[in-house]
Every structure is written in structure tokens, then in C-alpha cells.
Scaffold this active site. Sequence first.
Site, PDB file in Angstrom:
ATOM      1  CG  HIS A  74      -1.997  -0.931   1.312  1.00  0.00           C
ATOM      2  ND1 HIS A  74      -2.397  -1.510   2.491  1.00  0.00           N
ATOM      3  CD2 HIS A  74      -2.782  -1.461   0.352  1.00  0.00           C
ATOM      4  CE1 HIS A  74      -3.373  -2.362   2.256  1.00  0.00           C
ATOM      5  NE2 HIS A  74      -3.632  -2.353   0.954  1.00  0.00           N
ATOM      6  NE  ARG A 121      -4.529 -10.215   2.043  1.00  0.00           N
ATOM      7  CZ  ARG A 121      -4.397  -9.004   1.508  1.00  0.00           C
ATOM      8  NH1 ARG A 121      -3.942  -7.993   2.204  1.00  0.00           N
ATOM      9  NH2 ARG A 121      -4.711  -8.819   0.238  1.00  0.00           N
TER      10      ARG A 121
END
Length: 395
Positions: A177, A236
Site C-alpha cells: 500500500h 486475512r
Amino acid sequence: MKILSVNAGSSSLKFTLFEMPAKEVIASGVFEKIGLGDSFYTIKYSGEKLRKEKNLFDHSIAVNTLIEELISLQIISSLEEIEGVGHRIVHGGSEFLESVIMNEELVQKLALCNDLAPLHNPAHIMGIKAFMGAMPNTPQICVFDTAFHSTMKEKEYLYPLPYEWYEKYQVRKYGFHGTSHRFITKTLSEYLNRNDLKIISCHIGNGGSVTAIDSNKVVDTSMGFTPLAGIMMGTRCGDIDASILSYVSKKTGKNLDELTNDLNKASGLLGVSGISSDSRDVEQAAEEGNPRAILAQEMYAQKIANYIAMYNNLLNGADVIAFTAGVGENSKHMRELVISKIASLGVKIDVSKNDFRGEFRLITSDDSKIPVYVVPTDEELMIAIDTMNLVLNNN
Ligand code: ADP
């Protein structure tokens, strides 16, 4: 100048065409199910939306179709109008520390990172090659999710594992990210007119990561060798005890790949709530009193708060905290819950200021020790900015 921002996945290709430096979106769209038979594409432009089915056998057919449509829809009059194509690349390994103009040699070098991101990088390379074939005279720029994190020091990016795993197999923290966290850093630095800000940037979407930034440089970030580490996410698990894998393997007979798949796809909000990976569904179930949805939300917020507190310590006191991405930008409830869990840092939400979604705003009260902003992220625009700058510098 017109700049195309591209994100090629294994069976999809998303694009946004910008007029730069005005940052204006001229067209955007997605090609889906490439190579899967029932492929189609959608293009949004000038208030219109086009959807067509077409057999997109591979990425180069998708790219050629995109170019034909841009011309036939009169979005551009010729291919030469597009002065640069910027590609989002998930993994640049230890080699690519900033955005670069690609050539054949660098494509081969990028392919060496395929093992580090087997689901993403080979698809990105298909996209780059397709554009190189269709637009051979147009600079192709790569922008890496990992690059912004390359300022991390060894003491932050090394795992306390046998050192030779790092030396031989490049096992270390890379972080992801990065393009989003860099956009947040740029936006806040410009808005607050400071280049020395200590920022805790919380990208909370389906995937999520928290990053500590000092003076435009990443000090540490919550994702790791892969995007599996750090805070709890949609599907996740984030940080867990690695021994769970061998224990559950013995109990269930599942092999390491199957279990890693469970950690990536069947854990997080989905795993705990048993309802959904989508925070809206979990939020609704929690409001209706579902105990596992309430538990999932509490855990989700607590893990984010823990990272914020840890990074506040690492930065020796943050100047500003930012929330971004799907949940960070849109869920006032999750923002409130996280901030309630960092009260010990003197952070105070102003509930009336927090009552909105999807805009740049300050959400803390005047006496909050650290201001918290919601900053809508724009990775496509960040890619277009890098692409424009490299094209201009290259001329
Ligand atoms: P990705 O990591 O796939 O880019 P996004 O940044 O788009 O993900 O975030 C997706 C998440 O944002 C989903 O969990 C979705 O539920 C959440 N989200 C989007 N809008 C809202 C909303 N209004 N309220 C709560 N959550 C939202």
C-alpha cells in the site's frame, strides 16, 4: 497532457485516463475475465457508461480493445495524445526503490520479483508487455507498492529469523500500500504546509496496513514479507503465532499451501464473524446484536489501535493520524471505535465532525492531543503524477 494509469491483474485490467496536471479524470474502466471465455469490459466517460462483451483472449487483446475504444468514443483523437502509461506494480523487491521508466532489461529484472508476489507481478508484466507492444513509442512507467517503504532501516525490516533466510531468500519485511501511504503523506504535508510531519497513516480497506512516517520517510509498516501480516483485515489474519500452521496441519491434514490460503482468504473479519469479509455486513450484524460480529469488530478496531499506539511510541509522538481506504474513509463507526481505544494517547474524537463519509476532514476535537484526519486516497492519481513527472524529466 494525457496520462493513463493502469492496474493489470491476472484476469483483469483497470485503467484511468487523466488530464494532467489538472488531475481530471477523462475516462476509467475495467476489462474483466481476460482469458476466461465470458470476458467483458466497461468504460465510463463524460457521464456515459459503456458495457460490451468481447472475447478477450489475453492482455494484449484487452489493451488493443481499450485503445480502439478510446479513439472510437472520441475520448482521444490519436494514440500519440497519451504521453505516458503508469503501471501499478505490487512488488519491486529490494531492486526497485522508486518509480522508473521501463525498458526490456528492467522488465526482465522485474520478473525476478515474481516469486515474491506470484499472484500479482506476472500479471503486471503481461500488462506492461501488452502496452509496450501496442504503444512502442510511449514511455511505460512502473510505480511500486513496496517502494515508499524502502526507507525502512534494517532493524525494522529484518525478522528475528536465521540471518541466512534474508541473505539467501530475501526474507524480510517489504510493506505494501506504499502508493496510498505516499499519497496520504503528500496530501497532509501540502495541507499542513510541513515537510517534517510525523504521520501514522491507517489504510483500512479490504486489505489494511498502518504505516509510521517521519519527514516523508517510512520508519515502519504493519504489512510484512507479504500483505498477510499486521492488522486484522477483511479475509486475512494479520499477525499470528507461526506455530499455529504446523499444529493445524497435523490436526486437519491440510498442507502448508492450503493453510496459507485459509490465512489469506478465510480469516480476518470473515473468519471471526462467520458472516462476511465486508465491513458493512459485519457492522450491520453487530448492530443487530450478533455476538460474533461484535467480537470481530472489537478485535478489528483493537489491532488497528495497538499499531497506532506502537507507532506513536516509535515516532516519539505523532503529529497527525490519518484514516483512508474503504473502511477508513466511509465507516464513522469504525473510526469512532478505533479512536476510543487510543484514549490513553489523548486523542479525542468530535462525534459531530466524524458524521460523514468519503471526504477530506478533521474529525478530532480542538483539545485532542493528536489531530486525526480522514484523507480519501487516490492511488491511480499518484501513479499518474509519478508518470507525468518522469515523462517531463525525460524530455
Ligand atoms: P480494497 O482493499 O479491496 O481496495 P477498499 O479500500 O475498497 O478495499 O475497501 C473495501 C472495504 O470498505 C469493505 O470492507 C467495505 O465494506 C468497506 N466500506 C465501503 N463503504 C463503506 C461504508 N459506507 N461503511 C462501512 N464500510 C464501508
